[in-house]
Design a protein around this motif. Structure first.
Motif, PDB file in Angstrom:
ATOM      1  N   LEU A  13       0.820  -1.202   0.000  1.00 18.07           N
ATOM      2  CA  LEU A  13       0.000   0.000   0.000  1.00 18.07           C
ATOM      3  C   LEU A  13       0.857   1.257   0.000  1.00 18.07           C
ATOM      4  O   LEU A  13       0.567   2.221  -0.712  1.00 18.07           O
ATOM      5  CB  LEU A  13      -0.923   0.026   1.223  1.00 18.07           C
ATOM      6  CG  LEU A  13      -1.977  -1.077   1.325  1.00 18.07           C
ATOM      7  CD1 LEU A  13      -2.757  -0.930   2.628  1.00 18.07           C
ATOM      8  CD2 LEU A  13      -2.906  -1.059   0.135  1.00 18.07           C
ATOM      9  N   HIS A  14       1.924   1.220   0.788  1.00 21.66           N
ATOM     10  CA  HIS A  14       2.764   2.422   0.932  1.00 21.66           C
ATOM     11  C   HIS A  14       4.081   2.024   1.574  1.00 21.66           C
ATOM     12  O   HIS A  14       4.123   1.107   2.394  1.00 21.66           O
ATOM     13  CB  HIS A  14       2.046   3.449   1.810  1.00 21.66           C
ATOM     14  CG  HIS A  14       2.771   4.751   1.954  1.00 21.66           C
ATOM     15  ND1 HIS A  14       2.963   5.614   0.902  1.00 21.66           N
ATOM     16  CD2 HIS A  14       3.351   5.331   3.027  1.00 21.66           C
ATOM     17  CE1 HIS A  14       3.620   6.675   1.313  1.00 21.66           C
ATOM     18  NE2 HIS A  14       3.874   6.536   2.603  1.00 21.66           N
ATOM     19  N   ALA A  88      -5.001   6.319 -13.832  1.00 21.10           N
ATOM     20  CA  ALA A  88      -4.996   5.027 -13.139  1.00 21.10           C
ATOM     21  C   ALA A  88      -4.144   5.091 -11.876  1.00 21.10           C
ATOM     22  O   ALA A  88      -4.496   4.515 -10.843  1.00 21.10           O
ATOM     23  CB  ALA A  88      -4.489   3.927 -14.073  1.00 21.10           C
ATOM     24  N   LEU A  89      -3.027   5.784 -11.931  1.00 24.17           N
ATOM     25  CA  LEU A  89      -2.156   5.950 -10.763  1.00 24.17           C
ATOM     26  C   LEU A  89      -2.877   6.718  -9.665  1.00 24.17           C
ATOM     27  O   LEU A  89      -2.828   6.334  -8.487  1.00 24.17           O
ATOM     28  CB  LEU A  89      -0.870   6.662 -11.159  1.00 24.17           C
ATOM     29  CG  LEU A  89       0.073   7.040 -10.012  1.00 24.17           C
ATOM     30  CD1 LEU A  89       0.520   5.815  -9.239  1.00 24.17           C
ATOM     31  CD2 LEU A  89       1.269   7.816 -10.543  1.00 24.17           C
ATOM     32  N   LEU A  93      -3.712   5.351  -5.914  1.00 18.99           N
ATOM     33  CA  LEU A  93      -3.280   6.032  -4.697  1.00 18.99           C
ATOM     34  C   LEU A  93      -4.472   6.314  -3.787  1.00 18.99           C
ATOM     35  O   LEU A  93      -4.372   6.202  -2.559  1.00 18.99           O
ATOM     36  CB  LEU A  93      -2.565   7.337  -5.059  1.00 18.99           C
ATOM     37  CG  LEU A  93      -1.214   7.184  -5.760  1.00 18.99           C
ATOM     38  CD1 LEU A  93      -0.699   8.556  -6.208  1.00 18.99           C
ATOM     39  CD2 LEU A  93      -0.189   6.510  -4.858  1.00 18.99           C
ATOM     40  N   TYR A  94      -5.603   6.661  -4.392  1.00 19.41           N
ATOM     41  CA  TYR A  94      -6.821   6.913  -3.625  1.00 19.41           C
ATOM     42  C   TYR A  94      -7.286   5.634  -2.926  1.00 19.41           C
ATOM     43  O   TYR A  94      -7.601   5.646  -1.724  1.00 19.41           O
ATOM     44  CB  TYR A  94      -7.895   7.452  -4.566  1.00 19.41           C
ATOM     45  CG  TYR A  94      -9.290   7.468  -3.990  1.00 19.41           C
ATOM     46  CD1 TYR A  94      -9.639   8.376  -2.996  1.00 19.41           C
ATOM     47  CD2 TYR A  94     -10.260   6.581  -4.453  1.00 19.41           C
ATOM     48  CE1 TYR A  94     -10.919   8.393  -2.466  1.00 19.41           C
ATOM     49  CE2 TYR A  94     -11.544   6.592  -3.934  1.00 19.41           C
ATOM     50  CZ  TYR A  94     -11.874   7.504  -2.944  1.00 19.41           C
ATOM     51  OH  TYR A  94     -13.140   7.512  -2.425  1.00 19.41           O
ATOM     52  N   SER A 218      -4.597  11.968  -1.687  1.00 19.91           N
ATOM     53  CA  SER A 218      -4.773  11.545  -3.077  1.00 19.91           C
ATOM     54  C   SER A 218      -5.809  12.409  -3.781  1.00 19.91           C
ATOM     55  O   SER A 218      -5.667  12.716  -4.972  1.00 19.91           O
ATOM     56  CB  SER A 218      -5.186  10.073  -3.128  1.00 19.91           C
ATOM     57  OG  SER A 218      -6.313   9.833  -2.305  1.00 19.91           O
ATOM     58  N   ARG A 219      -6.846  12.817  -3.068  1.00 18.15           N
ATOM     59  CA  ARG A 219      -7.873  13.677  -3.670  1.00 18.15           C
ATOM     60  C   ARG A 219      -7.304  15.062  -3.953  1.00 18.15           C
ATOM     61  O   ARG A 219      -7.601  15.669  -5.000  1.00 18.15           O
ATOM     62  CB  ARG A 219      -9.085  13.773  -2.745  1.00 18.15           C
ATOM     63  CG  ARG A 219     -10.285  14.487  -3.356  1.00 18.15           C
ATOM     64  CD  ARG A 219     -11.497  14.335  -2.451  1.00 18.15           C
ATOM     65  NE  ARG A 219     -11.987  12.964  -2.451  1.00 18.15           N
ATOM     66  CZ  ARG A 219     -12.827  12.481  -1.545  1.00 18.15           C
ATOM     67  NH1 ARG A 219     -13.235  13.251  -0.546  1.00 18.15           N
ATOM     68  NH2 ARG A 219     -13.251  11.235  -1.628  1.00 18.15           N
ATOM     69  N   GLU A 220      -6.496  15.577  -3.039  1.00 20.09           N
ATOM     70  CA  GLU A 220      -5.852  16.869  -3.268  1.00 20.09           C
ATOM     71  C   GLU A 220      -4.910  16.795  -4.466  1.00 20.09           C
ATOM     72  O   GLU A 220      -4.827  17.734  -5.269  1.00 20.09           O
ATOM     73  CB  GLU A 220      -5.095  17.305  -2.017  1.00 20.09           C
ATOM     74  CG  GLU A 220      -5.993  17.633  -0.833  1.00 20.09           C
ATOM     75  CD  GLU A 220      -5.206  18.030   0.399  1.00 20.09           C
ATOM     76  OE1 GLU A 220      -4.003  17.663   0.482  1.00 20.09           O
ATOM     77  OE2 GLU A 220      -5.760  18.717   1.268  1.00 20.09           O
TER      78      GLU A 220
END
Length: 229
Positions: A13-14, A88-89, A93-94, A218-220
């Motif tokens: 995930l990260h 897609a990236l 990330l979202y 991710s939204r920002e």
């Protein structure tokens, strides 16, 4: 006393730097849910883990440790996965950020893991990105115990979403959902623009109380990318 090693299929995930030469990696595993591991020496030059412990990479991993933060023992790559790019990236990330924020550590969600696998495959193929993402969001809510009940929705009726009561039938009003759109969402049918718009708004409404006031990075990033495009 030696520690018993656990193993599982997993997705990264990260990952982020940890101390001088290591990585702190968040994994979403099939059998154990979300876990955090330390990959010791992964940032050293020549370490293969520098390239394998990347977001969206499927792995077979093993780890040991009695505390919440585990020590990664092995990380094998069954298949090198194509990197996500562009929209897609951002979608990936979202999805990863949702899992990091909403899943409790070591809480298994094998069904959700399968839907996440489906999402990553769709993102890699740049297929129906929006439909795959809405399906994943709906399954995430279901697995967390916050599923949206659609069984009482009917075509020709209108509804509003309430965080406590779910879908409530109302008279036709601006901003409400149509029963036709809701039934399509319940079956993951996102063929029309109206259904896609309704699904995006509904999933955002349903996820907002769980995410709290802290904005999604991710939204920002998506908003920033759209402004500079």
């Amino acid at each position: 006393m030696s520690q018993h090693a656990e193993q599982a299929a997993a997705f990264v995930l990260h990952s982020r730097p940890y101390r001088e030469t290591s990585l702190l990696v968040d994994l979403f595993t099939l059998e154990h849910g979300r876990i955090s591991v330390v990959a010791r020496g992964a940032r050293r030059s020549g370490s293969a883990r520098r390239f394998t412990l990347q977001p969206f990479q499927a792995l077979h991993v093993s780890w040991a440790g009695r505390h919440e933060l585990k020590n990664l023992s092995q990380a094998e790559v069954p298949q090198v996965m194509a990197p996500l790019v562009g929209k897609a990236l951002l979608c990936g990330l979202y999805a990863n950020e949702l899992l990091q924020r909403l899943l409790q550590p070591a809480d298994p969600h094998p069904r959700l893991y399968l839907y996440y696998t489906y999402l990553i495959q769709e993102l890699q193929q740049s297929a129906d990105l929006e439909g795959a993402l809405r399906t994943f969001e709906r399954q995430l809510l279901e697995n967390l115990g916050y599923g949206i009940g659609f069984s009482h929705c009917h075509p020709g009726c209108y509804y509003q979403y309430d965080t406590q009561q779910g879908m409530i039938e109302v008279t036709a009003d601006r901003g409400c959902y149509t029963g036709t759109d809701l039934l399509a969402i319940a079956e993951d049918r996102y063929e029309t623009v109206d259904v896609r718009r309704a699904a995006k708004r509904l999933m955002r409404e349903a996820l907002a109380p769980l995410l709290g006031v802290k904005p999604l990075k991710s939204r920002e990033l998506f908003i920033k990318t759209r402004r500079t495009a």
